[in-house]
Scaffold this motif. Structure first.
Motif, PDB file in Angstrom:
ATOM      1  N   ALA A  82       0.838  -1.211   0.000  1.00  0.00           N
ATOM      2  CA  ALA A  82       0.000   0.000   0.000  1.00  0.00           C
ATOM      3  C   ALA A  82       0.867   1.254   0.000  1.00  0.00           C
ATOM      4  CB  ALA A  82      -0.945  -0.014   1.203  1.00  0.00           C
ATOM      5  N   ALA A  83       1.934   1.246   0.764  1.00  0.00           N
ATOM      6  CA  ALA A  83       2.835   2.406   0.795  1.00  0.00           C
ATOM      7  C   ALA A  83       3.501   2.611  -0.566  1.00  0.00           C
ATOM      8  CB  ALA A  83       3.893   2.228   1.887  1.00  0.00           C
ATOM      9  N   LEU A  84       3.914   1.537  -1.212  1.00  0.00           N
ATOM     10  CA  LEU A  84       4.503   1.639  -2.541  1.00  0.00           C
ATOM     11  C   LEU A  84       3.491   2.210  -3.538  1.00  0.00           C
ATOM     12  CD1 LEU A  84       6.786   1.013  -4.588  1.00  0.00           C
ATOM     13  CD2 LEU A  84       5.796  -1.280  -4.793  1.00  0.00           C
ATOM     14  N   LEU A  85       2.272   1.686  -3.502  1.00  0.00           N
ATOM     15  CA  LEU A  85       1.228   2.196  -4.393  1.00  0.00           C
ATOM     16  C   LEU A  85       0.939   3.671  -4.123  1.00  0.00           C
ATOM     17  CD1 LEU A  85      -1.183  -0.855  -4.258  1.00  0.00           C
ATOM     18  CD2 LEU A  85       0.093  -0.082  -6.272  1.00  0.00           C
ATOM     19  N   ALA A  86       0.911   4.056  -2.860  1.00  0.00           N
ATOM     20  CA  ALA A  86       0.648   5.455  -2.509  1.00  0.00           C
ATOM     21  C   ALA A  86       1.745   6.366  -3.058  1.00  0.00           C
ATOM     22  CB  ALA A  86       0.529   5.603  -0.994  1.00  0.00           C
ATOM     23  N   ARG A  87       3.003   5.909  -2.989  1.00  0.00           N
ATOM     24  CA  ARG A  87       4.110   6.717  -3.537  1.00  0.00           C
ATOM     25  C   ARG A  87       3.963   6.904  -5.042  1.00  0.00           C
ATOM     26  NH1 ARG A  87       7.121   3.773   0.137  1.00  0.00           N
ATOM     27  NH2 ARG A  87       7.927   2.346  -1.444  1.00  0.00           N
ATOM     28  N   ASP A  91      -1.864  11.532  -5.211  1.00  0.00           N
ATOM     29  CA  ASP A  91      -3.237  11.944  -4.928  1.00  0.00           C
ATOM     30  C   ASP A  91      -4.280  11.190  -5.743  1.00  0.00           C
ATOM     31  OD1 ASP A  91      -2.247  13.746  -3.124  1.00  0.00           O
ATOM     32  OD2 ASP A  91      -2.377  15.468  -4.483  1.00  0.00           O
ATOM     33  N   THR A  92      -3.861  10.442  -6.745  1.00  0.00           N
ATOM     34  CA  THR A  92      -4.809   9.647  -7.528  1.00  0.00           C
ATOM     35  C   THR A  92      -5.506   8.635  -6.628  1.00  0.00           C
ATOM     36  OG1 THR A  92      -3.504   9.925  -9.533  1.00  0.00           O
ATOM     37  CG2 THR A  92      -5.030   8.068  -9.489  1.00  0.00           C
ATOM     38  N   ALA A  93      -4.757   8.072  -5.685  1.00  0.00           N
ATOM     39  CA  ALA A  93      -5.336   7.106  -4.741  1.00  0.00           C
ATOM     40  C   ALA A  93      -5.885   7.863  -3.541  1.00  0.00           C
ATOM     41  CB  ALA A  93      -4.282   6.101  -4.300  1.00  0.00           C
ATOM     42  N   VAL A  94      -7.192   7.809  -3.374  1.00  0.00           N
ATOM     43  CA  VAL A  94      -7.819   8.455  -2.219  1.00  0.00           C
ATOM     44  C   VAL A  94      -7.536   7.624  -0.967  1.00  0.00           C
ATOM     45  CG1 VAL A  94     -10.013   9.215  -1.207  1.00  0.00           C
ATOM     46  CG2 VAL A  94      -9.632   9.419  -3.681  1.00  0.00           C
ATOM     47  N   GLU A  95      -7.620   6.307  -1.120  1.00  0.00           N
ATOM     48  CA  GLU A  95      -7.422   5.408   0.017  1.00  0.00           C
ATOM     49  C   GLU A  95      -7.007   4.040  -0.521  1.00  0.00           C
ATOM     50  OE1 GLU A  95      -9.970   4.070   3.999  1.00  0.00           O
ATOM     51  OE2 GLU A  95     -10.854   5.454   2.565  1.00  0.00           O
ATOM     52  N   ILE A  96      -6.168   3.348   0.233  1.00  0.00           N
ATOM     53  CA  ILE A  96      -5.716   2.008  -0.136  1.00  0.00           C
ATOM     54  C   ILE A  96      -5.919   1.110   1.081  1.00  0.00           C
ATOM     55  CG2 ILE A  96      -3.782   0.584  -0.914  1.00  0.00           C
ATOM     56  CD1 ILE A  96      -2.552   3.207  -2.062  1.00  0.00           C
ATOM     57  N   ILE A 134      -2.625 -14.991  -1.466  1.00  0.00           N
ATOM     58  CA  ILE A 134      -2.533 -13.882  -2.423  1.00  0.00           C
ATOM     59  C   ILE A 134      -3.128 -12.672  -1.718  1.00  0.00           C
ATOM     60  CG2 ILE A 134      -3.255 -12.964  -4.649  1.00  0.00           C
ATOM     61  CD1 ILE A 134      -3.600 -15.863  -5.605  1.00  0.00           C
ATOM     62  N   LEU A 135      -2.357 -11.605  -1.615  1.00  0.00           N
ATOM     63  CA  LEU A 135      -2.849 -10.401  -0.947  1.00  0.00           C
ATOM     64  C   LEU A 135      -3.729  -9.605  -1.901  1.00  0.00           C
ATOM     65  CD1 LEU A 135       0.377  -9.195   0.883  1.00  0.00           C
ATOM     66  CD2 LEU A 135      -1.457 -10.668   1.754  1.00  0.00           C
ATOM     67  N   ASP A 136      -4.898  -9.206  -1.403  1.00  0.00           N
ATOM     68  CA  ASP A 136      -5.802  -8.337  -2.159  1.00  0.00           C
ATOM     69  C   ASP A 136      -5.764  -6.954  -1.540  1.00  0.00           C
ATOM     70  OD1 ASP A 136      -7.574  -9.889  -4.193  1.00  0.00           O
ATOM     71  OD2 ASP A 136      -7.491 -11.196  -2.448  1.00  0.00           O
ATOM     72  N   LEU A 137      -5.581  -5.957  -2.384  1.00  0.00           N
ATOM     73  CA  LEU A 137      -5.671  -4.569  -1.943  1.00  0.00           C
ATOM     74  C   LEU A 137      -6.691  -3.862  -2.814  1.00  0.00           C
ATOM     75  CD1 LEU A 137      -2.435  -5.379  -1.484  1.00  0.00           C
ATOM     76  CD2 LEU A 137      -2.496  -3.097  -0.551  1.00  0.00           C
ATOM     77  N   ALA A 138      -7.470  -2.997  -2.187  1.00  0.00           N
ATOM     78  CA  ALA A 138      -8.408  -2.146  -2.928  1.00  0.00           C
ATOM     79  C   ALA A 138      -7.831  -0.743  -2.928  1.00  0.00           C
ATOM     80  CB  ALA A 138      -9.781  -2.167  -2.266  1.00  0.00           C
ATOM     81  N   ALA A 172      -7.751   7.937 -14.161  1.00  0.00           N
ATOM     82  CA  ALA A 172      -6.643   8.683 -13.567  1.00  0.00           C
ATOM     83  C   ALA A 172      -5.453   7.781 -13.223  1.00  0.00           C
ATOM     84  CB  ALA A 172      -7.117   9.425 -12.322  1.00  0.00           C
ATOM     85  N   VAL A 173      -5.686   6.485 -13.139  1.00  0.00           N
ATOM     86  CA  VAL A 173      -4.615   5.540 -12.824  1.00  0.00           C
ATOM     87  C   VAL A 173      -3.775   5.232 -14.069  1.00  0.00           C
ATOM     88  CG1 VAL A 173      -4.154   3.167 -12.055  1.00  0.00           C
ATOM     89  CG2 VAL A 173      -5.900   4.528 -10.917  1.00  0.00           C
ATOM     90  N   LEU A 174      -4.378   5.296 -15.222  1.00  0.00           N
ATOM     91  CA  LEU A 174      -3.707   4.859 -16.450  1.00  0.00           C
ATOM     92  C   LEU A 174      -2.385   5.568 -16.728  1.00  0.00           C
ATOM     93  CD1 LEU A 174      -6.838   4.252 -18.673  1.00  0.00           C
ATOM     94  CD2 LEU A 174      -5.494   2.601 -17.336  1.00  0.00           C
TER      95      LEU A 174
END
Length: 186
Positions: free
Chosen positions: A26-31, A35-40, A56-60, A68-70
């Motif tokens: 989640a920290a890697l994704l946030a970096r 601001d594209t990610a509101v919450e992970i 298998i870890l699931d993250l939302a 905006a992710v593309l």
């Protein structure tokens, strides 16, 4: 240890390190997403401490707009986080970590506060709050894993009626106990 060969089903007891591994991802994704990610959030069975799960870890990842992710796809690919077009639900982008044979993470990018976001959080929170519901879900998963160890699609399809029932119960529970929680915009 996380990771599971694609198409197979194997359940393992909850591992305390899953939470730390999910937090690192989640920290890697946030970096990367900023601001594209509101919450992970860590979701799915590995986020429910009382049940066995596929390793298998699931993250939302809640976003205001999927598109905006593309622009971040290339940077994510450099980190071996790959978009899997066509393999996700409508209204969701699925990214995975792992190679073509073994997957370690499923990253579900959905609209923050939307139905899928709410379902992910409600399901996790309700099964965590009600161990008897979690035990029922685990018993179903164990039986289906025993029957379909090499057929994940069938395993998933056969647990779907119970998942739908538990989602309905989780939504009712959320409405009764915490109507403004679950990441929904106020």
């Amino acid at each position: 240890m996380i990771g599971l060969r694609r198409g197979t089903v194997r359940l393992v007891p909850h591992q305390p390190e899953w939470e730390a591994q999910a937090a690192e991802t989640a920290a890697l994704l946030a970096r990367v997403l900023g601001d594209t990610a509101v919450e992970i959030c860590h979701v799915g069975s590995t986020a429910i401490p009382t049940i066995s799960a596929k390793p298998i870890l699931d993250l939302a990842v809640g976003v205001r707009e999927l598109s905006a992710v593309l622009p971040h796809t290339r940077e994510l690919e450099c980190l071996e986080i790959c978009l899997r077009p066509g393999s996700s639900l409508p209204g969701e982008l699925l990214f995975v970590i792992g190679d073509e044979q073994v997957r370690t993470h499923h990253i579900h990018v959905v609209l923050w506060g939307g139905p899928q976001w709410t379902n992910y959080l409600n399901f996790r929170d309700c099964l965590t709050a009600f161990p008897e519901r979690a035990a029922c879900y685990e018993a179903c998963k164990r039986e289906l894993a025993r029957r379909y160890p090499g057929d994940r699609a069938r395993y998933t399809a056969e647990k779907e009626p119970l998942v739908r029932r538990l989602l309905a119960e989780a939504a009712a529970w959320r409405r009764e106990t915490a109507p403004n929680q679950g990441g929904a915009p106020e």
